[in-house]
Design an enzyme around this catalytic site. Sequence first.
Site, PDB file in Angstrom:
ATOM      1  N   ARG A  91       0.849  -1.194   0.000  1.00 17.20           N
ATOM      2  CA  ARG A  91       0.000   0.000   0.000  1.00 17.20           C
ATOM      3  C   ARG A  91       0.886   1.246   0.000  1.00 17.20           C
ATOM      4  NH1 ARG A  91      -4.774  -1.822   4.322  1.00 17.20           N
ATOM      5  NH2 ARG A  91      -5.256  -3.777   3.254  1.00 17.20           N
ATOM      6  N   ARG A  98       2.251   0.950  10.373  1.00 16.41           N
ATOM      7  CA  ARG A  98       1.807   1.358   9.028  1.00 16.41           C
ATOM      8  C   ARG A  98       2.979   1.272   8.058  1.00 16.41           C
ATOM      9  NH1 ARG A  98      -2.912   3.723   7.981  1.00 16.41           N
ATOM     10  NH2 ARG A  98      -3.171   4.242  10.193  1.00 16.41           N
ATOM     11  N   GLU A 108      -6.343  -1.046  15.587  1.00 19.56           N
ATOM     12  CA  GLU A 108      -6.961  -1.992  14.660  1.00 19.56           C
ATOM     13  C   GLU A 108      -5.974  -3.086  14.263  1.00 19.56           C
ATOM     14  OE1 GLU A 108      -7.893  -2.393  10.002  1.00 19.56           O
ATOM     15  OE2 GLU A 108      -7.878  -0.348  10.808  1.00 19.56           O
ATOM     16  N   SER A 164     -10.137  -6.003  10.100  1.00 16.09           N
ATOM     17  CA  SER A 164     -11.429  -5.469   9.666  1.00 16.09           C
ATOM     18  C   SER A 164     -12.171  -6.579   8.954  1.00 16.09           C
ATOM     19  CB  SER A 164     -11.248  -4.286   8.708  1.00 16.09           C
ATOM     20  OG  SER A 164     -10.927  -3.111   9.397  1.00 16.09           O
ATOM     21  N   ARG A 222       1.096  -6.375  12.671  1.00 13.10           N
ATOM     22  CA  ARG A 222       0.440  -5.771  13.832  1.00 13.10           C
ATOM     23  C   ARG A 222       0.265  -6.793  14.956  1.00 13.10           C
ATOM     24  NH1 ARG A 222      -3.700  -0.904  12.191  1.00 13.10           N
ATOM     25  NH2 ARG A 222      -2.301   0.116  10.705  1.00 13.10           N
TER      26      ARG A 222
END
Length: 426
Positions: A261, A276, A348, A351, A390
Site C-alpha cells: 500500500r 503502518r 486496529e 477489519s 500488527r
Amino acid sequence: MHDIRLIRDNPAAFDTALAKRGVAPIADALVALDERRRALITEAQAAQARRNEASKAIGAAKASKDEATAAALMAEVAALKDRLPAIEAEEKALGEDLNGQLASIPNLPLADVPEGADEDDNALVHARGTQPAFAFAPREHDVFGPALGLDFDTGVALSGARFTLLRGAAARLHRALGQFMLDRLTGQHGYEEVVPPLLVRDEALFGTGQLPKFAEDQFRTTDGRWLIPTAEVSLTNIVRETILAEGELPLRFAALTACFRSEAGAAGRDTRGLIRQHQFEKVEMVSIVTPDQSEAEHERMTGCAEGILDALGLPFRRMKLCTGDMGFTAARTYDLEVWLPGQGRYREISSCSTCTDFQARRMNARYRPEGEKATRFVHTLNGSGLAVGRTLVAVLENYQQEDGSVAIPEALQPYLRGLNRLEPTA
C-alpha cells in the site's frame, strides 16, 4: 456497484441511505441520465426498424415503377444510415458516463450501522481478554524491538520510509504467527488455502472497489499491473464472471500474502515502528455466499478472527464502524482492535466487512438458485485473520518482560520448536 433499476424504482430511499455516508443527493441526476440513454436506445431501435421497413419498400416501389416513391425512400434510408451512428455514439457516451458515476458511489450501509463522521462515532460491541499488569512502565515495540531483530534502520536504508527488515528472533516469530493463523483458519474453520497472484489487472482492482477511486493508494508496475493491497483482491475475483450453482456456496478462501500500500493518505501517521508499512503480510479471509447466508457469515468470519486473538491471549475489543469510517465497498464493518500497552490504547488489527452484492455487481459474479433459470448476484465478505505485522507488535508489547525479553504465547511455541522466550541480543 449500484443497479440503476433499483435507484429508478426508489430514488428517495437511495439518497436517504447515501446521506448517512455524507453523500449529497444524486438519484435524480442518475435517473435523468439513464432516461436520456434509454430514450436514445428507443430512438435507435425505431430508426433501425424504419430503415429495414423502408429498404423493403424500395424494392416494391421499383417493381411497380414508382420511381418518385423509390427515390424518396432511398433518401430516407440514407438519412437514417447517417443518423444511426450518431445516436449510437451518444448512447454509448451516456452509458459510460452513467457507469462511471455509479462506480464512484460507495455501498449503502445496512440499517444497523451507526451514523457518524469518524472513528470517534464507532460503537463498542464487546471487549475480551485481560490487559496485562506490569511492574514496570511498558515500552512501545520500536523501543525494545531492535534488540529482538526489528531492524528499522536497514529497512529504511534499503527501501526508504515505512519499510522494515526483520531478522533472527523477530523473523522467526513473524513467520510463526502467519503459519499459526493460516493453520487455524484452514484446520478449524474450513477455509480453503490459496496461494494467489500478487500482481493483478485493472479489472480485479475494479471488482473489489480499489479502482478507479483509490488508484493513488496502490503500487503499479511498469507493465500496467498492480501489486495487491490485500489478498481480498485476488481471492474475491476467483468468482469473477462466473455463474455458480447454489449448492457450491458458501465458498471460503484464505491466503497468507505480502500486501503493498502506498499509504498516500497517511502522511505523518504512524511513522515509527511496524504499524503502518508499505509492505506487510496478512492472512486474509474471503467468503462467497448467497444473500440469505450473508448475515450469519459476517458473524462467523469475525468470530474466526477473534478466536485467533483469544488463542494468543491478546486483549481486544470489537467495534462496529460508523457510516463515516467504513470503507468504500462495505455495507457493515467490524474492526477488531488489540490492546497495545506500550501505546496505552487499542489499535486496529482486523477489519471484517460484508459487502452485500456491491462487489459482485462489479465482477458480474452470480449464482443460480436451485430449480430456477434466472441468476442472482452473490454476496461477498472479507476480513483479516490477522494482519501479521500488527499481531507481532501486539505479542511483543503484551508479553514484554522488564529485561527486554518477550514470553512466547503457548499457542505459538510448537511453531518455534518449543521456544518459550525471545531473548534480546547485545
